[in-house]
Design an enzyme around this catalytic site. Structure first.
Site, short mmCIF file in Angstrom:
data_model
loop_
_atom_site.label_atom_id
_atom_site.label_comp_id
_atom_site.label_asym_id
_atom_site.label_seq_id
_atom_site.Cartn_x
_atom_site.Cartn_y
_atom_site.Cartn_z
N LYS A 211 0.55 -1.00 0.29
CA LYS A 211 -0.26 0.04 -0.06
C LYS A 211 0.76 1.39 -0.02
O LYS A 211 2.16 1.02 0.14
CB LYS A 211 -0.49 0.00 1.20
CG LYS A 211 -0.41 0.22 2.54
CD LYS A 211 -1.67 -0.56 3.50
CE LYS A 211 -0.67 -0.98 4.77
NZ LYS A 211 -1.08 -0.05 6.16
N TYR B 74 12.87 31.09 7.62
CA TYR B 74 11.19 32.07 7.04
C TYR B 74 10.93 32.45 9.09
O TYR B 74 11.72 31.26 10.30
CB TYR B 74 10.43 31.85 7.08
CG TYR B 74 9.70 31.68 5.53
CD1 TYR B 74 9.13 32.57 5.18
CD2 TYR B 74 10.10 30.04 5.09
CE1 TYR B 74 8.96 32.54 3.93
CE2 TYR B 74 9.61 30.47 3.70
CZ TYR B 74 9.03 31.91 2.99
OH TYR B 74 9.03 31.53 1.97
#
Lengths: 359, 359
Positions: B37, B254
């Protein structure tokens, strides 16, 4: 992907993105670009870029060369495509071949571009990025002397990036603006750009000749904590796999951390952290059913998670039904706050297993 | 993707994955499946599935129908493919068309499969999942009566899933095992499966007829805190965009949260949170240069981040050079610990902008 086979449906409202572009572009007398990096912040560059071109956008930015090569086929020929990371060593010829304009961030990139110009015997356009204090990309103080000789390179844009634009009162904004004004004197007459999404809202003093919004186009609030003038552009609805009743003392999910305080109904929905629904939302994230908030209970699994739907009409929450993970009730910024991050990270992590629908 | 154009190189060692499969399969007298998966936990099902089929794997699991349809073309016809989420309403015919076997989790899914069997006039195989206490997938106590009539369905496997297998001393393990033994009496003679990766290491009492490892195949330690017997299967190397010197008081990234305490050299590398390098690694993650650890400084950006490379030979860290983000010096579990999550989330979030190399 076939909708019936997918675990969730992602809806991107191209009309909202176009509206947001129009609103942002209208705030400045100059031009307005659009930032397309990270597959248009996870929403799909293939659909978003042509929509913005239709809205009149003529300048686009990507981070990587490969993104720009893909973008070149999606927008009209006369559109300018800038690549923020500049040319990795040995790739200048790719920029020329695909008509891409590098953002030159340091002397080596400038040399790379100059060498190609010399070889081709023609002048090549470039953006010059100046570091004004973020210490991330762009010519640093020690690099500036290299800008003294641009022979072969035509500077089409001089730019910098703001570190704190989402905090309007941060002194860094004004400091960066002043430094930008001082440094761009090295490139007289060249059009300038400083404002990212949040920078647009710092006022006309930050607009210069070109705005560079990304996040705001996609509905992320550029002014955290204040009402947003922008439209939400994305919603995500997950499919219910099954619903079960649990008793007092039953546990839900990995680690058995969630212990039910009484009889509850738990819906398992087929979205998990492999779909970008961060594991940090375990036990604190939310979903919504027809506008009613329901909590994520237990740990988020790789492909699924549990919701406590006790308060919702059982006929509404059945296998195959959809619940909102992001949308009108749960805007992207709210999801991000619950996950302990920012909307940018929520959008750019959206997975590949969704059925995608564009409005 | 062309290596020279990519911001990073992801290397997947298929030999290590095959070795891990062999080791796990050798631990039990029964058979050993492989969980595919989420694109083989982010490593690429297209390459991983055939490699495991060559190693003798004959049973595969996916979460979603769409994943299983893609897998069908990658492995030999005689391989069994189970879909853990079962059939979403209206999709039973797709399972039949692509020769996929649903894991039936609740009465509605059973009915869906029985209806198709009736329509086709033949018996159809299925796995039956029983919930033994995790309250996620599988027949709940209230649903068990539906198993009284399986007409048309041939139960090929009875299974359940452990919630706490990575904590060997957790009482939940033994409680789930006992419950599984009790419940599977409803399906006498049907082969059984309980153990995920960590479950394999709980001992033979948990092995039954089929192991279902996923994470351990890909090098994630199934026994956190203990030495792992498995090989690392993945490494990630990011490209340096530029290097700059900063002075005392300069900020990086930032929010201007990282303030340099003295003169430092900062390398900007072109991997960020849009590549799955989580924002939670801001200011606490690490990279490595030839085995020497260097810290991530400042916030992780969308497409890049800063590393403090002051202690590294300047000629080694130049634009275009590669630094390790995950690999021999930084195993996936260590990266996960720094990010505040588990290796499963690190792998399944690996981005799409890397050049991928398979060994």
């Amino acid at each position: 992907m076939d909708a019936s086979r997918a675990g969730a449906q992602l809806t991107v409202d191209l009309g909202a993105i176009r509206d947001n572009y129009r609103l942002l572009a209208g705030m400045s007398k100059g031009a307005c670009a659009a930032v397309m990096k990270a597959d248009a912040y996870g929403l799909g560059m293939e659909q978003v870029a042509p929509a913005l071109a239709l809205e009149g956008c003529r300048v686009f930015f990507t981070a990587h060369l490969q993104e720009a090569i893909a973008l070149r086929q999606l927008v009209p020929e006369h559109c300018v495509i800038y690549v923020l990371h500049g040319p990795p060593p040995g790739t200048a010829k790719d920029f020329f071949q695909y008509d891409l304009t590098p953002v030159l961030n340091e002397p080596g990139q400038l040399q790379e571009w100059r060498r190609l110009a010399h070889k081709l015997g023609r002048e090549l356009p470039a953006a010059i990025q100046l570091d004004t204090g973020m210490s991330r990309m762009g010519f640093a103080p020690a690099d500036l002397s290299a800008l003294g000789d641009l022979a072969g390179v035509r500077p089409a844009l001089v730019m910098s990036h703001l570190a704190c634009a989402d905090e309007p009162d941060h002194p860094m904004n004004e400091a960066q603006r002043r430094r930008f004004d001082s440094l761009r004197g090295l490139l007289p007459g060249v059009p300038a750009s400083l404002a990212n999404s949040s920078g647009v809202f710092l006022g006309p003093g930050y607009h210069y000749d070109l705005l560079r919004p990304g996040a705001a186009l996609y509905g992320i609030n550029p002014q955290p904590g204040r009402p947003t003038p922008l439209r939400q552009a994305v919603s995500l609805h997950a499919r219910v796999v099954q619903v079960r009743s649990v008793c007092e003392g039953d546990v839900v999910g990995y680690g058995a951390h969630h212990v039910c305080a009484g009889e509850r109904r738990i819906a398992t929905v087929s979205v998990g952290y492999a779909d970008g629904w961060q594991r940090s939302l375990s036990g604190r994230g939310q979903a919504a059913v027809d506008g009613v908030i329901v909590p994520i209970v237990g740990r988020v699994s790789m492909d699924s998670m549990g919701l406590d739907v006790t308060g919702i009409d059982p006929e509404r929450v059945v296998p195959g039904a959809e619940v909102e993970l992001m949308g009108p009730t749960l805007p992207v910024d709210d999801v991000a706050a619950l996950a302990g991050t920012i909307g940018y990270e929520v959008l750019t992590r959206l997975g590949s297993r969704f059925h995608r629908r564009y409005l």
